[in-house]
Design a protein around this motif. Structure first.
Motif, PDB file in Angstrom:
ATOM      1  N   LEU A 186       1.354 -13.477  -3.356  1.00  0.00           N
ATOM      2  CA  LEU A 186       2.474 -13.484  -2.400  1.00  0.00           C
ATOM      3  C   LEU A 186       3.460 -12.337  -2.622  1.00  0.00           C
ATOM      4  CD1 LEU A 186       3.074 -17.322  -2.087  1.00  0.00           C
ATOM      5  CD2 LEU A 186       2.217 -15.768  -0.318  1.00  0.00           C
ATOM      6  N   LEU A 187       3.390 -11.699  -3.785  1.00  0.00           N
ATOM      7  CA  LEU A 187       4.296 -10.564  -4.011  1.00  0.00           C
ATOM      8  C   LEU A 187       3.941  -9.395  -3.085  1.00  0.00           C
ATOM      9  CD1 LEU A 187       4.740 -10.549  -7.900  1.00  0.00           C
ATOM     10  CD2 LEU A 187       6.165 -11.602  -6.131  1.00  0.00           C
ATOM     11  N   ARG A 188       2.730  -9.440  -2.552  1.00  0.00           N
ATOM     12  CA  ARG A 188       2.339  -8.398  -1.613  1.00  0.00           C
ATOM     13  C   ARG A 188       2.168  -8.970  -0.200  1.00  0.00           C
ATOM     14  NH1 ARG A 188      -3.571  -9.299  -1.777  1.00  0.00           N
ATOM     15  NH2 ARG A 188      -3.901 -10.488  -3.699  1.00  0.00           N
ATOM     16  N   ALA A 189       2.810 -10.103   0.040  1.00  0.00           N
ATOM     17  CA  ALA A 189       2.630 -10.793   1.327  1.00  0.00           C
ATOM     18  C   ALA A 189       2.870  -9.855   2.507  1.00  0.00           C
ATOM     19  CB  ALA A 189       3.579 -11.996   1.419  1.00  0.00           C
ATOM     20  N   TRP A 190       3.952  -9.123   2.453  1.00  0.00           N
ATOM     21  CA  TRP A 190       4.361  -8.334   3.611  1.00  0.00           C
ATOM     22  C   TRP A 190       3.738  -6.932   3.643  1.00  0.00           C
ATOM     23  CZ3 TRP A 190       7.326  -3.815   3.328  1.00  0.00           C
ATOM     24  CH2 TRP A 190       7.890  -3.366   4.531  1.00  0.00           C
ATOM     25  N   GLU A 236       0.173   0.457  -5.234  1.00  0.00           N
ATOM     26  CA  GLU A 236       0.256   0.053  -6.640  1.00  0.00           C
ATOM     27  C   GLU A 236       0.790  -1.380  -6.764  1.00  0.00           C
ATOM     28  OE1 GLU A 236       3.138   2.111  -8.903  1.00  0.00           O
ATOM     29  OE2 GLU A 236       2.154   1.743 -10.839  1.00  0.00           O
ATOM     30  N   THR A 237       1.809  -1.698  -5.960  1.00  0.00           N
ATOM     31  CA  THR A 237       2.364  -3.053  -6.000  1.00  0.00           C
ATOM     32  C   THR A 237       1.299  -4.078  -5.636  1.00  0.00           C
ATOM     33  OG1 THR A 237       4.575  -2.251  -5.439  1.00  0.00           O
ATOM     34  CG2 THR A 237       4.118  -4.579  -5.002  1.00  0.00           C
ATOM     35  N   ALA A 238       0.528  -3.771  -4.599  1.00  0.00           N
ATOM     36  CA  ALA A 238      -0.502  -4.702  -4.144  1.00  0.00           C
ATOM     37  C   ALA A 238      -1.607  -4.843  -5.188  1.00  0.00           C
ATOM     38  CB  ALA A 238      -1.082  -4.222  -2.807  1.00  0.00           C
ATOM     39  N   GLU A 239      -2.024  -3.712  -5.694  1.00  0.00           N
ATOM     40  CA  GLU A 239      -3.155  -3.724  -6.624  1.00  0.00           C
ATOM     41  C   GLU A 239      -2.813  -4.407  -7.937  1.00  0.00           C
ATOM     42  OE1 GLU A 239      -5.733  -0.181  -8.715  1.00  0.00           O
ATOM     43  OE2 GLU A 239      -4.867   0.126  -6.709  1.00  0.00           O
TER      44      GLU A 239
END
Lengths: 404, 404, 404, 404
Positions: D56-60, D118-121
Motif C-alpha cells: 500500500l505504500l505504493r498504492a497511488w 525505487e519506492t515501488a520496488e
C-alpha cells in the motif's frame, strides 16, 4: 429599495438547457414583485398563470404524455431556484409535482395516464387537500355497492387550493376508517375553498381550508391501486414531499445569503473597533460568512445526493426494496434537517452580516426568515433526527408514513 | 387571536411596591394594543402620554428633585417588564433614563439639577439625537468668542425623536473636531424631526432622522463638565446604554417564551410519532423548553448581577476607578451577549415549541423575533466577545468608548 | 513541563479568612503532584492524609461539634478551588460533606451528633457505598425481630472507598424491597474494598467496587428517621450531590482555562495568516477566549446562586416546603447543566486556544478533558434539561429522587 | 476489554477490489494492537513493516512505475478506513502519499520517475521534514557555484521520521531566503532523528524533531522544477495535505461512533427516568445518535466531493487554472472544517451515548478524542472559515500557501 436579486444557476448541479431557461425566466419574473406580494399575501393569480404559460407545470411529466420529461433532480433544482426569490411559489410548483407523483404512485395507469395528458395539454395547476393529520373529511365507504361515493367535511393546510384546477384530496373511509386518496376537479359542486391562509410567512401559498359538502366522488377518481403508501414504491411519496420542502428551505437560505452579500458590500464603513475601513475586510464578518457558507454548502451536497437517490429509487419502480426505500429515507432526512437549519440560520444571520440598515421595512428582508420559520414547521425536525439515530444505533429504517 | 399576555413580576429581582404597581399598570395597558401598534408602526402618541402620566419618566430622578428615586436595578427591571409586551416602548423608557443619566454624567450640577426638576415636574419625555457614528452634524466652535453657538446637519437613528419634549444631541466641534453633547428643547427653531423610522422591528421607537438647520445652542446647554466620557465616572454612560439594550433583549426573550407556553398548552394533539397524547408530554418538546429556559435563566442572572454592579459604580461617583469601571464593563458585556442570544433564540424557537398554528398573522407572534433581530444589531456581538476575551487572556479592560 | 498553576481565590464569591487559607494551602500542595498522580491513578494516600491534617474534612461540621462551621457556599467554593488543580480529590472532599449531610438529613440527632463529633475529633475520611442504581446488596429485613442485621452483596462506583475510615452504605431491605441507608466502620469484618477503579479520568477517586459478606449492621447504624428522602428536608440530599458535581465541573473548567492562558501567552508566534505578531493580538483567538470566558462566567453565577439557595433551604430544616425544595432543584439543575457544558468546552478548547505544543504528554493537559468527560457522565444532562423544561412548560417541579 | 472493532467498507464511496482487500487486511491487523500501541507510543515498527509488505505504500504510484495506480479518492478512502482503528498509522500512510505527490508536483520527471520506481520496488517508507513554519534549517545557497550543497539546523513536527527510508526536507536558502525542498536518504551522514514525539494523541506518528549537521545535498535532490508551490499545479500540494488530514479526522469520527454503538447496545439498562427498559429505546439517546450521525454524514459527502475534485484537478496537470485550483481549495476547506468538528464531536459524545462504563481505562476509548484533539490543531479552523467567507463575500479564492 434593494430590488430582489434575480436568480442564477450558481450552486445548482442539475439544471441546464431549455428547462433552465424557462426556470430562470419565471424566477426573474417573480423576483420583480416578490416584496410587494409578500406584503399583500393572498393568491398570486398573475404569477400562477405565468407558471401555467411557462410550461413548467408539466416539467416532470414524461414527454410521451406531453410533458418536458424532467428528472427529479431537475425538478428540485427548479424548486430551489424559484425559492431563492419566492418561496411561496416554489412551494406550489413543488407540490404540483408532488401531486403528479402521487397520481403515479398511488394510482393505476388507467388513472394517471389521462391525468398526465390532460395536465400537460391544459397546463393544469393542482391544489393539495391531502392532509392525513386532519381527519375531519369522511368518505362514503368504498365497500358499499353504491356507484357513487360522496365526501363531506373540512381540510386545513390545503396548499395551492385557491385557483387550483384540480385537487388531490384525502378522506377517511366511513366504514374501514382507512385513509382514501382521490382526485377532484375543483369545479365539482359542493367544494368550497376558503382562501383564508394568513400566516406571517409563505404568505402566497394559499394553504387555507377547504370544505366538502356532499361532494360526489367517482370510484374512478379514487387512487386505490396500490393506494396510499400501498406498496414500497408508493411509499416514496412522502419522501418526495420532504425533498420539495428541503429544496424550498435551501432556496430560502441561498436567497437570504445572496442578499446579505449585496448589503455588506454596499455598507459604507466597517465597525470602528475593527481597525479596518471596509466591512469586507473585517475578520469577524469574514468568519461569520464562512460559517453560513459552510452550513449552506453542507445542505447543498446532502440535498443533491438525496435528489439523485430519489431519481434512482423512482426508476426502480416496483422493484424498489424496503431497504432501498429506507436508505433513501435517510438520505432525505439528512438533507432536510441540514437545509431546515441552514434556512433559519442564513435568514437570521443575514442581518448580522449586513448591519442595521438592512432592516428597513421597504426591503422586507425579514421575509426570508419569516418564510423559513413558517415552512420548517411542516413536521418536527427532532423526529427526523430520531429516525437518523435509530438507523445509526440499531439499523432500523424509518417506518413509512406520510411524514417519514 | 391570542391576546398578548399581561406582564407579571415573575423573574424580576428588584421591582416592588409602588414602582412595581405603576410599571405593571402601564405594561398591561401596552399589552392591549401591542399587536396592532406593531402593525401600524409610527409614533405611539397615546402610549407615550400614558408614560408621561404614569410618573415613570421620572422614576430614577432623585426624590429631592421630584422624582421617584428608583435605583438602576429597579429602572432596568421596568425596562424588562415593559419589553415583555412592547419592546419599542421599553426602549424609549430606557433611553429616557439613559439621557437623564447622561445629563448627570457629562454635565455640571448647574445643568442637570434644573433639568431633573423640570423633567420631573412637567413629565418631560426626552428624545435621543446623540449618535457618535453619524458625523454629519457640525457645531460652531466652542472656542469662538461668540456667545451663541449654532448646529447644522443631520442625525440618523434618533430614538424617540418624534413627540420628544427635549433632545440630547451630539455634534462635531467645527474647529477641534471633537464630539460635543448638548440639550435642546425640541421646539427650538430650525429643528426638523423626520419621523421616517420604518424598520421591520422595534417599529414604534421613532428612531428616524433629525435635521438641524442653524439651530441656536446656548453655551449653557453644552454638557462640558466633565463632558462626553470626560471622566471615569462619565464613561459609565455607554454601559448604561448597553444595559438598557440588555434588558430589552431579555424582556423580548421572556415575552416570547411566555407566549410559547400558552401556545403549546393550547395545542390539541401531540405529534403522532411521539407516542403521547399531549404536546406537554412530548420528551423532545420538554427538552427544547429546558434549553430555552436555561438560556434565559443564564441571561437573567448575568443581567441582574450587572444591574447591581452598575448601581454600585454609580454610587461611587468620582471615586470610581478605571479598574472598577472595567469590571463593570465586563459584567455588562457578559449580560449583553447572553441576553442578545437568548432573545434571538427564544423568539425563533417559540414556533418550534408552539407548532404551525402559532404562525397565524393575526397574532403577530413573529414580532418578538423581528424586534430582537433589529435591536440586537445596535453594535456587533463579536466585538463584545473580543472584549471579554481580551480581559480573559491579557487582563485588559475594554477601552471606554460610546460602545464599550 | 509546565508546572500546574497554583490556586487562587479569583472567581470565588464566598471563601475567605482561615478557611480560605487552609483551602489554598492544600490546593497548592495538590497542584505539585497532580500530573504525576493523574498518570499513576490509584489511591492518593498522602494527599488524603494531608486533607485529614488540614482540618477541612470537618469544614462544614458545626463548631459546637468540633467542626469549622463552614456554610454550603464556602464548602462548595473549596470544592471548586481544589478541582482547579485536582478534580479527583475535589470530588472526595465534596463527597465527604455530602455524606456528613446525609447523616444529618436521613438520621436522627442521636445518630448524627456522635458521628459529627467523632469525625471532627479524629479527622475521619468517609467513603461512599450509597448507590441506588446498583441493587446487588441485600440487608436482612428491618422488620425481623433479630437485633442484629446483616448485609451481603456488591456495590459499584464507591467513591473514596479505599482508605476510608467510615462508609455510608445503601442496600435493599430483603422483605420490603425498600432502600435502606446505614453507616459502617470500614474495619467491620466482611467488608472488602476492591480498589479497582481504573477510568481514564477522575483517576484518584477510588470509585471502585465494595463487597459485603454477611457484614453485621447494628440497628443504630441504620438511618431511618426520617430515612432516605424521608422528608422534604431529607430530599435535598441529592441536590447537595448535584452541587458538589457542579462545582467540580466548574473547577475543571477554570483550571483548564487558566492553563490555556499560560500556554497562549507563552507561544512564540501568531498564526502567519493572522497578520499580527503575537497570538494575544489574534482577533480569532480573542473571540474564542471571549466565548469560553462567557460560558464559564454564566456557569459561575448560576452555581453561586444555587449555593446560596442551598444554604437557605438547609437553614429552613423541616419547615422547607416541597415548592421551596422544587425551586432549589431548578436552581441546581440550571447550574449543573451549564457547568457540565463549560467544563467540556473549556477543557477541549484549551488546545485551540493554546496550539499544538500544549499537547505534549509531559504536561498532561488532556487530564482536564478526561476528568470532565468522566465526571459529567454521573447522570445524563438531557434529563436535567427535561426537568427544567417541565417546570417551564407546566410548572411541575422535579420529583425528588437520588438524581433529581 | 472491548476489542477494537475491525474495519468495514461501510461509508466508503470509492474503495473496492484488490485495493480494498489490502486495506481491510492491514486495518484489521492494526485494530488488534491499537489500544496497546496508543498506550506505548513510540514507533510502530512492526506495523510500519506490515505497511511495507502490504504494497500500500505504493498504492497511488502509477502502474507504469510499479505502483498500484490508485486514484486520490481511493487513497483517501484507505486513509479513512485505517484511521477508524489507528489514526497514527493512517496519518503516516497519508503522508507517504503526500510526499510522493510532492515529488511529482515540485520536481521534474527526471526526479520523480526514479523515486517512484525505487519506492515501488523497495517498498520505501517516506518521512516528512518539510515544515515551512519552522525556519531553523539553512541550506547553502543554490546560487553558489559549488556542486555540493549542505543543510544544517533542526526541524520539528517531522511525522514518520523514525524508521523512514527517505526524507522530504525543507530549508531556507542561505542567500535568497526562499524555501527550498529536497529529498534525502535517511542514512545520509549528519542526519539525526530524535524520536522524541510524545503527545497525548496521535502517539505513533513519530512527529518529533530531526537535526541536520552539515548534511550534503546533491543539486539533483533539490525539487526546483517547478519548485515549492512553483506553479498552479504544484500549489495543489497543500490541498492534498489538508485532505489527508480531513480523512484522518473523518476516520476518527467514524471509529468513535462505531465504538459508541457497541457500547450503547451492550448497556444493561436505560436511565430510570427514561421510562423505557433498553438504552436503545431512549428518545434522548436516539436524538443524540441522530445528531452525531448527521454531522458525520455531512462531513462524508463534503469529503467525498473534495476527493473527486482533487482527482479532477490532478488530472488537469499544468492546464489547471488558478480558479480551478481556488474552487478545489474551497471544497477542501469545507470538507476539512466539517470533518474536524465531526471528529471532536463524535469522540466526545461517544461517552454520552455510551455511559460511564465506557470510560474504563482498559478500553482506552478516550484515544479517539485525544487523537482528534491533537490532529485538528495542525492549522487553525477559524482561518479556513475565513477563507470560505472571503470567497462567499468577495469571491476571492484562498491565496496558495502551505496551509491554504
Amino acid at each position: 429599495v434593494s430590488k430582489p436579486t434575480g436568480p442564477s444557476l450558481t450552486g445548482l448541479a442539475f439544471l441546464q438547457g431549455d428547462l433552465a431557461l424557462r426556470a430562470e425566466r419565471i424566477a426573474a419574473y417573480l423576483a420583480e414583485s416578490a416584496v410587494e406580494r409578500d406584503r399583500a399575501g393572498g393568491t398570486a393569480k398573475r404569477e400562477r398563470d405565468q407558471f401555467r404559460s411557462s410550461g413548467l407545470l408539466r416539467a416532470w411529466i414524461p414527454v410521451s404524455y406531453g410533458g418536458l420529461g424532467a428528472s427529479w433532480p431537475e425538478v428540485l433544482d427548479i424548486v430551489r431556484l424559484v425559492a431563492r426569490v419566492d418561496s411561496s411559489l416554489a412551494h406550489l410548483f413543488g407540490f404540483q409535482h408532488l401531486i403528479l407523483a402521487t397520481l403515479r404512485l398511488f394510482g393505476s395507469p388507467a388513472q394517471f395516464e389521462p391525468l398526465f395528458r390532460e395536465t400537460a395539454e391544459r397546463e393544469l395547476f393542482w391544489g393539495n387537500a391531502l392532509n392525513p393529520l386532519d381527519k375531519r373529511t369522511l368518505l362514503t365507504a368504498l365497500t358499499t355497492s353504491a356507484d357513487e361515493l360522496s365526501v363531506s367535511g373540512q381540510k386545513s393546510f390545503c396548499s395551492g387550493s385557491v385557483d387550483a384546477d384540480r385537487l388531490l384530496v384525502s378522506a377517511t373511509d366511513a366504514v374501514s376508517g382507512r385513509l382514501v386518496v382521490f382526485t377532484l376537479p375543483s369545479s365539482r359542486p359542493g367544494i368550497r375553498v376558503f382562501g383564508d391562509w394568513n400566516s406571517f410567512g409563505q404568505r402566497q401559498t394559499d394553504s387555507g381550508g377547504v370544505e366538502f359538502d356532499k361532494v360526489k366522488v367517482d370510484r374512478q377518481e379514487v387512487l386505490s391501486t396500490p393506494g396510499p403508501l400501498g406498496s414500497t414504491f408508493a411509499s416514496i411519496r412522502p419522501l418526495i414531499a420532504q425533498l420539495v420542502l428541503t429544496n424550498v428551505y435551501l432556496g430560502i437560505a441561498e436567497g437570504a445569503f445572496g442578499e446579505a452579500k449585496i448589503q455588506t458590500r454596499a455598507r459604507g464603513a466597517a465597525w470602528p473597533a475593527s481597525g479596518v475601513e471596509r466591512p469586507t475586510d473585517d475578520s469577524y464578518i469574514l468568519l461569520r460568512y464562512g460559517e453560513v457558507a459552510l452550513s449552506i454548502e453542507a445542505a447543498r451536497v446532502l440535498s443533491d445526493r438525496a435528489a439523485l437517490s430519489l431519481q434512482a429509487a423512482y426508476q426502480r419502480e416496483d422493484k424498489l426494496t424496503p431497504d432501498e426505500r429506507g436508505q433513501l429515507a435517510l438520505d432525505v432526512a439528512a438533507a432536510k434537517v441540514t437545509s431546515a437549519r441552514a434556512s433559519l440560520d442564513a435568514s437570521s444571520k443575514l442581518f448580522e452580516l449586513s448591519g442595521p440598515r438592512a432592516t428597513d421595512a421597504k426591503q422586507s428582508l425579514d421575509r426570508f426568515w419569516r418564510n423559513a420559520r413558517v415552512h420548517t414547521l411542516h413536521d418536527p425536525v427532532d423526529y427526523k433526527l430520531k429516525e437518523l439515530g435509530s438507523y445509526a444505533l440499531v439499523e432500523q429504517f424509518p417506518t413509512p408514513s406520510f411524514y417519514s
